[in-house]
Design an enzyme around this catalytic site. Structure first.
Site, PDB file in Angstrom:
ATOM      1  N   SER A 238       0.865  -1.178   0.000  1.00  0.00           N
ATOM      2  CA  SER A 238       0.000   0.000   0.000  1.00  0.00           C
ATOM      3  C   SER A 238       0.902   1.228   0.000  1.00  0.00           C
ATOM      4  CB  SER A 238      -0.868   0.001   1.246  1.00  0.00           C
ATOM      5  OG  SER A 238      -0.050   0.215   2.376  1.00  0.00           O
ATOM      6  N   LYS A 239       0.318   2.356  -0.356  1.00  0.00           N
ATOM      7  CA  LYS A 239       1.065   3.624  -0.351  1.00  0.00           C
ATOM      8  C   LYS A 239       1.769   3.766   0.994  1.00  0.00           C
ATOM      9  CE  LYS A 239       0.861   6.418  -3.940  1.00  0.00           C
ATOM     10  NZ  LYS A 239      -0.369   6.335  -4.718  1.00  0.00           N
TER      11      LYS A 239
END
Ligand code: GLU
Length: 445
Positions: free
Chosen positions: A219-220
């Site tokens: 994920s970011k």
């Protein structure tokens, strides 16, 4: 013959050094050091809006933290500079003109576009992914599937990534490009430009994707974690180094914990897998713990000191030798530097012990026995774990007591914890007088 392997790490200074970038930098570094080649740091700062000198600095600091030194870079110019794309505009213009003159590019609306040919097959042998072939008409396409010519110079004169990277890798004599698999899709576009300019093509090795533990793309948030945050969370540079090296690679004999020099010796691009690598924090914890065990005690001490200070512990009155041997006495406990600092607090402060342990579990009827024992224990001739243990074994036998009965309260009184290294190791490290003080506080002598 001099080795002329040249690899590069080419970050965009639009953020700090995060896990993906550190992974790519590490593999380039390992390859350069294994082959005796040159590791170049090139700053890809053509995105004027998002690039900052602070991020450039932060990336370099992150690399230094990881121990990834480069041989050439903005701060270490050699014959192939400048090492920031924003300073290499001349060469981008020069080759764009060459393409324009040859009719292989054209101007449109102030921008320069490279004409993507059709009917050619672009093939390259990726060192990790094997042979990849793409039809030129599929290398760069619009949403409707038609060929999309490649912008090489934007209206403001700045080069685009796919163009600048070719010019730079060629003019900097890079002969092995090691980068993340997200760039596989860009490679055919770049190869078209190599062909058009008649440049010799480097080798390519794309590194596997890194997934979160849930097997989903990082994920970011996870992916953006800078290496400095790992420091604050209690991971050693050697731990992160070792852990990242194992993402997509492992030595042939399966060895999991290795030093930097072992990694350099063992590294081999041929053993890099294309299978996505999973970022497993449990594994990082394990590797980090193993690295703490093999680390030089004085070096480990340097890293632990700030963590002790953060816990509010005053280490100033202790010698480095005492502090380092306290860490040694922990016998490899703690997976992170944060935990190690916390678990070992009783070697530095008795206040922490007093806060944790109130001795209200000690039954009054057993106190006389404990007092007698601890009084005698403090008098053993030689205050070493071995002597204390031998003395205790004999004592409990002749006094109808047990190891457990006398050792557990001792551990509590010395450490304020239920779990610790061997209690006699702890006592020996604290020293006779400190033990006397702690036992007296709890009215146990
Ligand atoms: N600046 C590019 C990036 O950060 C470099 C990619 C490459 O290594 O070619 O992804």
């Amino acid at each position: 013959m001099p080795n002329n392997t040249r690899v590069r790490f080419a970050p965009s200074p639009t953020g700090s050094l995060h896990i993906g970038g550190a992974h790519t930098a590490l593999f380039n570094w390992l390859y350069a050091r294994h082959t005796g080649g040159t590791f170049v740091l090139r700053i890809e700062d053509t995105d004027k809006e998002r690039s900052t000198p602070e991020y450039e600095q932060s990336i370099m600091d992150g690399m230094r933290w990881m121990g990834l030194d480069w041989d050439e870079g903005p701060d270490k110019p050699a014959g192939y500079g400048p090492y920031r794309q924003s300073e290499r505009m001349e060469s981008y213009t020069k080759y764009a003109e060459q393409l324009l003159d040859a009719g292989l590019a054209y101007k449109d609306d102030g921008a320069v576009l490279f004409k993507v040919p059709s009917g050619e097959t672009i093939t390259f042998d990726d060192e990790v992914y094997g042979q990849i072939s793409v039809k030129s008409e599929n290398a760069s396409v619009n949403q409707d599937g038609t060929i999309k010519d490649i912008v090489i110079l934007k209206r403001d004169g700045m080069p685009t990534y796919n163009y600048a990277v070719v010019i730079d890798d060629y003019t900097m004599n890079i002969n092995m490009v090691i980068r993340g698999e997200d760039h596989i899709i860009n490679t055919p576009k770049q190869l078209l430009i190599y062909h058009a300019l008649g440049f010799e093509i480097p080798k390519f090795a794309h590194l596997p994707m890194i997934l979160g533990k849930d097997k989903k793309k990082l994920s970011k948030r996870q992916g953006a974690t800078s290496v400095f945050e790992y420091n604050d969370l209690g991971y050693l540079p050697d731990g992160v180094f070792n852990f990242l090296a194992l993402l997509g690679w492992s030595p042939k004999d399966g060895q999991e914990v290795f030093t930097r020099s072992e990694a350099i010796k063992l590294f081999d691009l041929g053993s890099v897998t294309k299978k996505p690598a999973v970022l497993d924090i449990d594994k990082l914890n394990h590797i980090n713990q193993e690295q703490m065990k093999i680390m030089d005690p004085q070096e480990l001490l340097k890293i632990i000191k700030p963590f002790w200070k953060n816990l509010g512990l005053d280490i100033n009155s202790y010698s480095d030798d005492y502090l380092a041997s306290s860490l040694q006495a922990m016998g490899g406990r703690g997976q992170t530097t944060l935990q190690l600092a916390e678990y070992s607090d009783y070697f530095i402060s008795f206040d922490t012990v007093k806060e944790r342990y109130k001795a209200d579990d000690i039954k009054e009827e057993i106190r006389p026995l404990l007092k007698k024992f601890y009084g005698e224990l403090l008098e053993v001739a030689d205050f070493t774990p071995q002597t204390m243990e031998a003395f205790t074994r004999t004592w409990v036998e002749s006094n109808e007591s047990s190891m457990k009965e006398v050792a557990l309260p001792l551990r509590w009184a010395l450490t304020g914890r239920k779990v610790s290294p061997g209690v006699f190791e702890v006592a020996a490290q604290l020293g006779r007088e400190e033990c006397r003080k702690r036992l007296a506080y709890y009215n146990l002598i």
